[in-house]
Design a protein around this motif. Structure first.
Motif, PDB file in Angstrom:
ATOM      1  N   LEU A   7       0.922  -1.210  -0.020  1.00 28.52           N
ATOM      2  CA  LEU A   7       0.052  -0.163  -0.022  1.00 28.52           C
ATOM      3  C   LEU A   7       0.727   1.240   0.018  1.00 28.52           C
ATOM      4  O   LEU A   7       0.344   2.215  -0.105  1.00 28.52           O
ATOM      5  CB  LEU A   7      -0.745   0.170   1.364  1.00 28.52           C
ATOM      6  CG  LEU A   7      -1.893  -1.290   1.369  1.00 28.52           C
ATOM      7  CD1 LEU A   7      -2.678  -1.006   2.705  1.00 28.52           C
ATOM      8  CD2 LEU A   7      -2.821  -1.503   0.063  1.00 28.52           C
ATOM      9  N   GLY A   8       2.164   1.086  -0.033  1.00 29.81           N
ATOM     10  CA  GLY A   8       3.060   2.326   0.037  1.00 29.81           C
ATOM     11  C   GLY A   8       3.111   2.966   1.141  1.00 29.81           C
ATOM     12  O   GLY A   8       3.516   4.104   1.364  1.00 29.81           O
ATOM     13  N   ILE A   9       2.962   2.279   2.507  1.00 25.57           N
ATOM     14  CA  ILE A   9       2.888   2.927   3.794  1.00 25.57           C
ATOM     15  C   ILE A   9       3.902   2.069   4.495  1.00 25.57           C
ATOM     16  O   ILE A   9       3.963   0.941   4.450  1.00 25.57           O
ATOM     17  CB  ILE A   9       1.695   3.341   4.559  1.00 25.57           C
ATOM     18  CG1 ILE A   9       0.722   2.012   4.431  1.00 25.57           C
ATOM     19  CG2 ILE A   9       0.793   4.104   3.329  1.00 25.57           C
ATOM     20  CD1 ILE A   9      -0.873   2.485   4.989  1.00 25.57           C
ATOM     21  N   SER A  10       3.901   2.431   5.840  1.00 25.40           N
ATOM     22  CA  SER A  10       4.725   1.754   7.141  1.00 25.40           C
ATOM     23  C   SER A  10       3.839   0.931   7.471  1.00 25.40           C
ATOM     24  O   SER A  10       2.576   0.934   7.636  1.00 25.40           O
ATOM     25  CB  SER A  10       5.411   2.591   7.886  1.00 25.40           C
ATOM     26  OG  SER A  10       4.557   3.291   8.674  1.00 25.40           O
TER      27      SER A  10
ATOM     28  N   THR B 172       5.634   9.745   1.151  1.00 23.97           N
ATOM     29  CA  THR B 172       6.675   9.945  -0.008  1.00 23.97           C
ATOM     30  C   THR B 172       7.932  10.360   1.214  1.00 23.97           C
ATOM     31  O   THR B 172       7.617  11.328   2.082  1.00 23.97           O
ATOM     32  CB  THR B 172       6.664  11.164  -0.712  1.00 23.97           C
ATOM     33  OG1 THR B 172       5.895  12.190   0.230  1.00 23.97           O
ATOM     34  CG2 THR B 172       5.366  10.713  -1.769  1.00 23.97           C
ATOM     35  N   PRO B 173       8.847   9.823   1.082  1.00 23.50           N
ATOM     36  CA  PRO B 173       9.928  10.027   2.139  1.00 23.50           C
ATOM     37  C   PRO B 173      10.591  11.377   1.737  1.00 23.50           C
ATOM     38  O   PRO B 173      10.719  11.920   0.661  1.00 23.50           O
ATOM     39  CB  PRO B 173      11.185   9.209   1.709  1.00 23.50           C
ATOM     40  CG  PRO B 173      10.744   8.623   0.358  1.00 23.50           C
ATOM     41  CD  PRO B 173       9.296   8.565   0.277  1.00 23.50           C
ATOM     42  N   LYS B 174      10.844  12.093   2.803  1.00 24.42           N
ATOM     43  CA  LYS B 174      11.326  13.444   2.817  1.00 24.42           C
ATOM     44  C   LYS B 174      12.913  13.350   2.256  1.00 24.42           C
ATOM     45  O   LYS B 174      13.799  12.500   2.676  1.00 24.42           O
ATOM     46  CB  LYS B 174      11.235  14.368   4.135  1.00 24.42           C
ATOM     47  CG  LYS B 174       9.971  14.385   4.656  1.00 24.42           C
ATOM     48  CD  LYS B 174       9.808  15.118   5.971  1.00 24.42           C
ATOM     49  CE  LYS B 174       8.565  15.520   6.542  1.00 24.42           C
ATOM     50  NZ  LYS B 174       8.628  16.074   7.743  1.00 24.42           N
ATOM     51  N   PRO B 175      13.125  14.198   1.333  1.00 23.43           N
ATOM     52  CA  PRO B 175      14.603  14.393   0.954  1.00 23.43           C
ATOM     53  C   PRO B 175      15.645  14.858   2.017  1.00 23.43           C
ATOM     54  O   PRO B 175      15.414  15.876   2.793  1.00 23.43           O
ATOM     55  CB  PRO B 175      14.745  15.040  -0.321  1.00 23.43           C
ATOM     56  CG  PRO B 175      13.603  15.886  -0.242  1.00 23.43           C
ATOM     57  CD  PRO B 175      12.333  15.317   0.634  1.00 23.43           C
ATOM     58  N   ARG B 176      16.557  14.118   2.090  1.00 16.93           N
ATOM     59  CA  ARG B 176      17.872  14.433   3.197  1.00 16.93           C
ATOM     60  C   ARG B 176      18.343  15.965   2.941  1.00 16.93           C
ATOM     61  O   ARG B 176      18.881  15.928   1.713  1.00 16.93           O
ATOM     62  CB  ARG B 176      18.420  13.353   3.393  1.00 16.93           C
ATOM     63  CG  ARG B 176      18.131  12.145   4.024  1.00 16.93           C
ATOM     64  CD  ARG B 176      19.127  11.298   4.503  1.00 16.93           C
ATOM     65  NE  ARG B 176      19.956  11.662   5.559  1.00 16.93           N
ATOM     66  CZ  ARG B 176      21.071  10.890   5.744  1.00 16.93           C
ATOM     67  NH1 ARG B 176      21.370   9.604   5.087  1.00 16.93           N
ATOM     68  NH2 ARG B 176      21.827  11.264   6.599  1.00 16.93           N
ATOM     69  N   ARG B 177      18.355  16.691   3.610  1.00 13.33           N
ATOM     70  CA  ARG B 177      19.131  17.972   3.220  1.00 13.33           C
ATOM     71  C   ARG B 177      20.705  17.785   3.184  1.00 13.33           C
ATOM     72  O   ARG B 177      21.270  17.049   4.213  1.00 13.33           O
ATOM     73  CB  ARG B 177      18.788  19.036   4.436  1.00 13.33           C
ATOM     74  CG  ARG B 177      19.457  20.507   4.075  1.00 13.33           C
ATOM     75  CD  ARG B 177      19.045  21.292   5.102  1.00 13.33           C
ATOM     76  NE  ARG B 177      19.359  21.174   6.515  1.00 13.33           N
ATOM     77  CZ  ARG B 177      20.570  21.493   6.871  1.00 13.33           C
ATOM     78  NH1 ARG B 177      21.550  22.256   6.027  1.00 13.33           N
ATOM     79  NH2 ARG B 177      21.067  21.202   8.030  1.00 13.33           N
TER      80      ARG B 177
END
Length: 221
Positions: free
Chosen positions: A24-27, A76-81
Protein backbone atom coordinates in the motif's frame (compact mmCIF):
# COMPACT_ATOMS: atom_id res chain seq x y z
CA UNK A 1 -5.52 3.62 -3.23
CA UNK A 2 -9.11 3.17 -2.07
CA UNK A 3 -10.37 0.19 -0.06
CA UNK A 4 -13.56 -0.55 1.80
CA UNK A 5 -13.40 -1.61 5.46
CA UNK A 6 -14.16 -5.19 4.48
CA UNK A 7 -11.46 -5.24 1.79
CA UNK A 8 -8.91 -3.88 4.25
CA UNK A 9 -10.04 -6.42 6.83
CA UNK A 10 -9.53 -9.24 4.33
CA UNK A 11 -6.02 -8.03 3.50
CA UNK A 12 -4.77 -7.70 7.09
CA UNK A 13 -6.29 -11.09 7.99
CA UNK A 14 -4.62 -12.77 5.03
CA UNK A 15 -1.07 -11.65 5.83
CA UNK A 16 0.79 -9.75 8.59
CA UNK A 17 0.80 -5.95 8.55
CA UNK A 18 4.51 -5.94 7.70
CA UNK A 19 3.69 -7.72 4.42
CA UNK A 20 0.55 -5.75 3.52
CA UNK A 21 1.86 -2.25 4.31
CA UNK A 22 4.60 -2.12 1.60
CA UNK A 23 2.02 -3.05 -1.05
CA UNK A 24 0.00 0.00 0.00
CA UNK A 25 3.08 2.26 0.04
CA UNK A 26 2.98 2.96 3.78
CA UNK A 27 4.69 1.69 6.90
CA UNK A 28 3.36 -0.99 9.22
CA UNK A 29 2.85 1.62 11.93
CA UNK A 30 0.78 3.81 9.59
CA UNK A 31 -1.34 0.81 8.53
CA UNK A 32 -1.99 -0.12 12.16
CA UNK A 33 -3.15 3.47 12.81
CA UNK A 34 -5.55 3.32 9.85
CA UNK A 35 -7.00 0.03 11.09
CA UNK A 36 -7.52 1.51 14.53
CA UNK A 37 -9.18 4.62 13.11
CA UNK A 38 -11.70 2.64 11.02
CA UNK A 39 -12.25 -0.15 13.58
CA UNK A 40 -10.63 -2.83 11.44
CA UNK A 41 -9.14 -5.54 13.70
CA UNK A 42 -6.10 -7.50 12.63
CA UNK A 43 -4.46 -10.61 14.13
CA UNK A 44 -1.42 -10.23 16.31
CA UNK A 45 1.94 -12.01 16.14
CA UNK A 46 0.62 -14.95 18.17
CA UNK A 47 -1.91 -15.74 15.45
CA UNK A 48 0.75 -15.96 12.74
CA UNK A 49 3.00 -18.06 14.97
CA UNK A 50 0.22 -20.60 15.53
CA UNK A 51 -0.55 -20.63 11.82
CA UNK A 52 3.10 -21.34 10.96
CA UNK A 53 3.06 -24.29 13.37
CA UNK A 54 -0.16 -25.67 11.92
CA UNK A 55 -2.11 -24.97 15.10
CA UNK A 56 -5.70 -23.68 15.17
CA UNK A 57 -5.98 -19.91 15.48
CA UNK A 58 -9.04 -17.68 15.62
CA UNK A 59 -9.38 -14.47 13.60
CA UNK A 60 -10.82 -11.35 15.26
CA UNK A 61 -14.31 -10.52 14.04
CA UNK A 62 -15.00 -7.34 12.09
CA UNK A 63 -17.31 -5.15 14.21
CA UNK A 64 -20.38 -3.55 12.69
CA UNK A 65 -19.74 -0.09 11.25
CA UNK A 66 -20.53 1.83 8.07
CA UNK A 67 -18.59 0.22 5.22
CA UNK A 68 -17.06 3.50 4.08
CA UNK A 69 -14.29 3.87 1.55
CA UNK A 70 -10.82 4.30 3.01
CA UNK A 71 -8.32 6.45 1.12
CA UNK A 72 -4.74 5.25 1.60
CA UNK A 73 -2.09 7.65 0.34
CA UNK A 74 1.44 6.30 -0.07
CA UNK A 75 3.94 8.16 2.03
CA UNK A 76 6.72 10.02 0.25
CA UNK A 77 10.08 10.06 2.03
CA UNK A 78 11.42 13.51 2.79
CA UNK A 79 14.63 14.26 0.90
CA UNK A 80 17.64 14.51 3.16
CA UNK A 81 19.11 17.97 3.28
CA UNK A 82 22.67 18.00 2.08
CA UNK A 83 24.99 19.44 4.66
CA UNK A 84 27.10 22.32 3.51
CA UNK A 85 30.87 21.76 3.72
CA UNK A 86 31.20 24.70 6.10
CA UNK A 87 28.59 23.23 8.45
CA UNK A 88 30.31 19.86 8.50
CA UNK A 89 33.64 21.49 9.30
CA UNK A 90 32.06 23.49 12.14
CA UNK A 91 30.58 20.32 13.66
CA UNK A 92 33.93 18.55 13.53
CA UNK A 93 35.59 21.57 15.14
CA UNK A 94 33.08 21.56 18.00
CA UNK A 95 33.63 17.85 18.60
CA UNK A 96 37.39 18.30 18.62
CA UNK A 97 37.11 21.16 21.09
CA UNK A 98 35.74 18.83 23.77
CA UNK A 99 38.46 16.31 24.64
CA UNK A 100 37.58 12.87 25.91
CA UNK A 101 37.70 12.71 29.71
CA UNK A 102 40.00 9.90 30.92
CA UNK A 103 38.66 7.32 33.36
CA UNK A 104 41.45 7.87 35.88
CA UNK A 105 43.71 10.80 36.70
CA UNK A 106 47.41 10.02 36.05
CA UNK A 107 48.33 11.03 39.61
CA UNK A 108 46.29 8.12 41.02
CA UNK A 109 47.73 5.26 38.96
CA UNK A 110 49.05 2.56 41.33
CA UNK A 111 48.15 4.56 44.45
CA UNK A 112 45.69 1.98 45.81
CA UNK A 113 48.36 -0.72 45.90
CA UNK A 114 50.80 1.52 47.82
CA UNK A 115 48.14 2.65 50.31
CA UNK A 116 47.24 -0.95 51.11
CA UNK A 117 50.89 -1.72 51.96
CA UNK A 118 50.44 -0.28 55.42
CA UNK A 119 51.73 -0.67 58.95
CA UNK A 120 49.48 -2.60 61.30
CA UNK A 121 46.30 -0.68 62.07
CA UNK A 122 43.14 -1.60 63.93
CA UNK A 123 39.69 -1.76 62.36
CA UNK A 124 38.47 1.72 61.44
CA UNK A 125 41.84 3.39 61.88
CA UNK A 126 43.54 5.29 59.09
CA UNK A 127 46.02 3.50 56.83
CA UNK A 128 49.73 4.24 57.37
CA UNK A 129 51.50 3.25 54.15
CA UNK A 130 55.27 2.77 54.04
CA UNK A 131 55.70 4.84 50.88
CA UNK A 132 55.98 8.54 51.67
CA UNK A 133 55.74 10.14 48.21
CA UNK A 134 52.02 9.64 47.55
CA UNK A 135 48.97 11.84 46.92
CA UNK A 136 47.74 13.30 50.20
CA UNK A 137 44.88 10.86 50.87
CA UNK A 138 43.86 9.83 54.37
CA UNK A 139 41.54 6.84 54.52
CA UNK A 140 40.64 3.70 56.41
CA UNK A 141 40.74 0.30 54.73
CA UNK A 142 36.97 0.11 54.27
CA UNK A 143 36.63 3.62 52.81
CA UNK A 144 39.66 3.48 50.51
CA UNK A 145 37.86 2.81 47.21
CA UNK A 146 35.36 5.59 47.90
CA UNK A 147 38.16 8.03 48.82
CA UNK A 148 40.05 7.17 45.61
CA UNK A 149 36.87 7.69 43.56
CA UNK A 150 36.22 11.12 45.10
CA UNK A 151 39.86 12.15 44.64
CA UNK A 152 39.76 10.99 41.01
CA UNK A 153 36.63 13.04 40.25
CA UNK A 154 38.15 16.08 41.96
CA UNK A 155 41.46 15.86 40.07
CA UNK A 156 39.75 15.37 36.70
CA UNK A 157 37.42 18.31 37.37
CA UNK A 158 40.38 20.56 38.21
CA UNK A 159 42.16 19.44 35.04
CA UNK A 160 39.13 20.43 32.98
CA UNK A 161 39.22 23.89 34.58
CA UNK A 162 42.86 24.41 33.59
CA UNK A 163 44.57 23.30 36.81
CA UNK A 164 47.33 20.70 36.99
CA UNK A 165 47.19 18.45 40.07
CA UNK A 166 50.53 17.06 41.20
CA UNK A 167 52.75 16.29 44.17
CA UNK A 168 54.65 19.43 45.13
CA UNK A 169 58.34 19.47 44.15
CA UNK A 170 60.77 19.11 47.06
CA UNK A 171 62.27 22.53 46.36
CA UNK A 172 58.95 24.31 46.98
CA UNK A 173 59.11 23.56 50.73
CA UNK A 174 55.31 23.58 51.08
CA UNK A 175 53.43 22.29 54.12
CA UNK A 176 49.79 21.39 54.38
CA UNK A 177 47.57 22.70 57.12
CA UNK A 178 46.82 20.50 60.12
CA UNK A 179 43.38 18.93 59.97
CA UNK A 180 41.82 17.32 63.02
CA UNK A 181 40.72 13.80 62.22
CA UNK A 182 37.88 13.79 64.77
CA UNK A 183 34.59 15.59 64.30
CA UNK A 184 34.17 15.78 68.09
CA UNK A 185 37.24 16.16 70.29
CA UNK A 186 37.51 13.31 72.77
CA UNK A 187 40.02 12.33 75.39
CA UNK A 188 40.34 8.85 73.90
CA UNK A 189 42.01 9.56 70.53
CA UNK A 190 41.03 6.48 68.56
CA UNK A 191 42.77 7.54 65.35
CA UNK A 192 45.84 9.11 66.90
CA UNK A 193 47.18 6.23 68.95
CA UNK A 194 50.28 5.64 66.87
CA UNK A 195 53.94 5.63 67.76
CA UNK A 196 54.36 8.98 66.03
CA UNK A 197 51.41 10.48 67.89
CA UNK A 198 49.64 11.67 64.70
CA UNK A 199 47.98 10.29 61.58
CA UNK A 200 49.98 9.48 58.47
CA UNK A 201 51.01 12.29 56.13
CA UNK A 202 53.09 12.23 52.92
CA UNK A 203 56.48 13.92 52.75
CA UNK A 204 55.15 16.43 50.21
CA UNK A 205 51.67 17.94 49.91
CA UNK A 206 49.45 17.53 46.86
CA UNK A 207 48.88 20.82 45.07
CA UNK A 208 46.90 22.22 42.15
CA UNK A 209 48.91 24.49 39.87
CA UNK A 210 46.97 27.11 37.98
CA UNK A 211 48.03 28.58 34.64
CA UNK A 212 49.61 31.44 36.59
CA UNK A 213 51.77 28.92 38.48
CA UNK A 214 50.08 29.68 41.78
CA UNK A 215 49.77 26.60 44.00
CA UNK A 216 46.94 25.70 46.37
CA UNK A 217 47.08 22.82 48.84
CA UNK A 218 44.87 19.90 47.85
CA UNK A 219 44.30 17.25 50.47
CA UNK A 220 41.10 15.23 49.74
CA UNK A 221 40.03 12.86 52.53
Amino acid sequence: MQLTRFELYQRVCDRPLSKVAPELGISGTALAAICKRYQVPYPGSGYWTRMSLGLPAELPALPEAPDETIEITPSTPKPRRKRAPEEGSARKTRRAAKPHRPARHPLLFGVEEHLRKTRDVKDGEFLRPYKRILPDLISSETALLRVLSIANDLCLALDEQGYRVQIAPAADDLHRIHVKEQEVERKDRKYGRYQSGSIWAPDRPTVSMSTRCQSDSLSPR
